[in-house]
Design an enzyme around this catalytic site. Structure first.
Site, short mmCIF file in Angstrom:
data_model
loop_
_atom_site.label_atom_id
_atom_site.label_comp_id
_atom_site.label_asym_id
_atom_site.label_seq_id
_atom_site.Cartn_x
_atom_site.Cartn_y
_atom_site.Cartn_z
N ASP A 1 20.56 -8.44 -21.05
CA ASP A 1 20.13 -9.81 -21.36
C ASP A 1 19.97 -10.16 -22.84
O ASP A 1 20.71 -10.99 -23.39
CB ASP A 1 18.83 -10.12 -20.61
N GLU B 1 11.94 -12.07 -7.70
CA GLU B 1 12.58 -11.28 -8.75
C GLU B 1 14.10 -11.29 -8.62
O GLU B 1 14.82 -11.49 -9.61
CB GLU B 1 12.04 -9.84 -8.71
N THR C 1 13.01 -12.61 -27.96
CA THR C 1 13.02 -12.48 -26.51
C THR C 1 11.64 -12.31 -25.91
O THR C 1 11.47 -12.35 -24.69
CB THR C 1 13.95 -11.33 -26.08
N GLU D 1 11.05 -16.35 -17.84
CA GLU D 1 12.41 -16.78 -18.18
C GLU D 1 12.76 -18.17 -17.67
O GLU D 1 13.49 -18.92 -18.34
CB GLU D 1 13.42 -15.76 -17.65
N GLU E 1 10.89 -2.22 -26.60
CA GLU E 1 9.64 -2.92 -26.28
C GLU E 1 8.72 -2.98 -27.49
O GLU E 1 8.04 -3.99 -27.71
CB GLU E 1 8.94 -2.23 -25.11
#
Length: 607
Positions: free
Chosen positions: A319, A437, A596, A509, A183
């Site tokens: 991902d 979700e 990302t 996304e 992160e």
């Protein structure tokens, strides 16, 4: 001069020479913390060091690399064109598009003003109560994540104020006992690098280097694999560390864009070397995993075994490791061909085992990306699909469309388009017009032909609901009426069979893939879908202060809010909405690549 005096003078000269050599050695190693670190208290909430902004750069590693891989040399290639050639739009279409873009900007400014007034330099603003949150190191995640968005939206005064504030952030302190290296990399390092690439402000390059130097310390392990959940305080005390035996694939496989770009702009190969060590392991083991071509969601960084686990997905926990393969290939202008190879091999496997066509009422030709689980040993492996759609997995449409253009694979482009359409469909059929979700559906037996079958859909609901046996005659006392009552009670739209997680946490996304696919194809229907998505999100997430995540989008109206607004709302979601309604030559995909966290980085291009 007396003998004593000469000896004393010689001793002084020798000591001075030794001290000079010592300082020179330290300068060459440039990573000495021995005279600057302090011992933090057990709550982990205090300053962990003293000194200037080069604190982590002076850290002396326990396990320095014996050599550094040099940055690749040579001229970048002219890779295949990604963006389509857009036709001239009518004055009416342009007016509508710009009004929509302005509406997105208004939402951003309303949320930004609240963050600025109530949570400045904090990680997040709680959009209902107005409280501050510090989940990402307490280093101003929203501030840093928003820098490039401010620039892209032309908010130069706000950008200058934010950069001035960001320049004061100290990465020697944190209120957390450990930090997520992943992160921190995608939000902070990516945020600073992108804002620097866009603006050229060298203050941002300095902050990027500070973050990069800090993250580099997480790689100080016996095998140079990173500690992904990193005890930053232990490192400040110069404690030895080693990589973990259970690491998420996404957390170890998503450094290439940021680390390589940092090496390029600083001309320091250490970050490139760090990430290439991971890349080489991924490349070497790609075809020897339990599902050859892909890597599992959990890998062993300590023993460098990347293929023993049994779950394989393009979604959560894996991902961005896949997303970074074609993007790193593009970033480097083809100078790292192994990324192209790994992308093509992994996607061919995913198309076969993970990507499926769902049973939907209008028999629309769409695709969803699920999870493949491998069971058995040796020649008795059995691959089972878990047909779970994830909002997080909606990036796959954009990834395959982009990757397909870069490697000239039309099947990948078409698969990416159908995956994007699948996420748009999930938005449209959900009660509020917002995709949850996660959800389950019935996978079709064939991707080429899948007519709607109401009974088969209800059987799918019955199978996953736990109501009873999958039998139309009502074994265990369960009838079709019971199934219909369950569907009504849970508000399950046709095509879904179950919604285990009905939240919407302001995720980007789906609009990310809509943006990328629009730039690649020019399909006008994507603009309409984007507007429908935006208006549904704005209407339902709006608070007095900003926008809030939703606890359940499977209700007909008034969804409960969860008082959360992660930094990616500013850094990703609103940025992609703004760009999809913007000028098509702004941040061309032929010149930029997005990490990302939606931070655009400059691609290497032929001269």
């Amino acid at each position: 001069m007396s003998l004593f005096s000469r000896r004393r003078l010689s001793a002084i000269i020798f000591a001075a020479l030794f001290f000079f050599l010592f300082l020179s050695f330290r300068s060459l190693n440039s990573r000495d913390l021995s005279s600057t670190y302090s011992y933090p208290a057990t709550d982990g909430s205090q300053q962990i060091g003293t000194g200037d902004s080069g604190y982590w750069a002076r850290y002396i590693p326990h396990y320095p690399p014996s050599s550094l891989r040099p940055l690749p040399r040579g001229k970048p290639s002219a890779l295949p064109k990604v963006q389509t050639t857009f036709k001239t739009e009518s004055p009416t279409d342009r007016e509508v598009r710009l009004k929509r873009q302005a509406a997105v900007k208004d939402v951003f400014l309303r949320c930004w003003d609240s963050y600025r007034s109530k949570a400045w330099l904090s990680d997040e603003l709680s959009p209902i109560t107005g409280q501050k949150r510090g989940h990402f190191g307490g280093w101003g995640a929203t501030l840093v994540d928003s820098l490039d968005t401010l620039w892209i939206m032309g908010l130069r005064r706000e950008f200058e104020e934010a950069v001035t504030a960001a320049a004061t952030i100290s990465f020697k302190t944190t209120n957390l006992n450990e930090i997520s290296v992943f992160e921190t990399n995608i939000r902070y390092l990516g945020g600073f690098l992108s804002a620097y690439d866009l603006s050229g402000d060298r203050r941002l390059l300095q902050k990027a280097k500070e973050v990069g130097d800090m993250l580099y310390v997480a790689f100080d392990t016996p095998n140079r694999m990173p500690v992904t959940r990193w005890d930053i305080h232990g490192s400040a005390r110069h404690q030895m560390q080693m990589a973990d035996a259970h690491v998420l694939l996404a957390e170890i496989g998503s450094f290439s864009l940021e680390f390589i770009r940092l090496s390029l702009v600083t001309n320091d190969p250490k970050w490139f070397d760090a990430v290439q060590r991971i890349t080489e392991l991924l490349h070497d083991q790609q075809n020897s995993t339990q599902l050859p071509g892909m890597w599992p969601v959990i890998v062993n960084a300590r023993n460098e075994k990347f293929g023993d686990h049994y779950d394989y997905t393009l979604g959560a926990m894996a991902d961005s490791a896949y997303e970074y393969l074609p993007k790193t290939y593009a970033l480097m202008g083809g100078l790292l061909p192994e990324y192209k190879e790994m992308y093509e091999v992994s996607m061919n496997t995913a198309i076969q085992h993970n990507i499926f066509r769902p049973l939907v009422p209008d028999s629309k030709d769409i695709l969803i990306s699920g999870t493949a689980s491998v069971r058995g040993k040796d020649d008795e492996h059995h691959v089972r699909l878990r047909p779970e759609g994830q909002h997080l997995g909606c990036f796959t449409g954009g990834m395959l469309a982009l990757g397909g253009k870069l490697v000239q694979n039309q099947t990948h482009v078409e698969t990416g388009a159908k995956l994007t359409d699948g996420c748009v469909w999930a938005y449209k059929v959900s009660p509020l017009g917002i995709m949850p979700e996660t959800f389950y559906t019935v996978p079709c037996e064939s991707k080429e032909h899948c007519p709607w079958d109401e009974n088969k859909w209800m059987d799918g609901v019955l199978e996953i609901s736990g109501l009873g046996s999958n039998n139309a005659n009502g074994n265990n006392g369960v009838t079709r009426d019971d199934v219909q009552a369950f569907i009504k009670k849970k508000n399950i739209p046709k095509g879904f069979t179950y919604v285990p997680d009905g939240r919407y946490i302001l995720r980007p996304e789906a609009i990310e893939s809509v943006f990328i696919l629009y730039r690649i194809t020019g399909r006008k229907d994507l603009l309409e879908s984007a507007w429908d998505m935006f208006t549904a999100i704005e209407e339902n997430t709006r608070t007095e202060l900003a926008s809030s995540a939703l606890a359940d989008v499977m209700v007909e109206k008034n969804p409960p809010k969860s008082d959360s607004m992660e930094s990616f709302w500013f850094g990703e979601t609103l940025k992609y909405f703004y760009l999809v309604f913007g000028e098509t030559d702004a941040l061309s995909l032929d010149e930029w690549v997005f990490n990302t966290e939606a931070h655009p980085l400059k691609r290497l291009l032929p001269a």
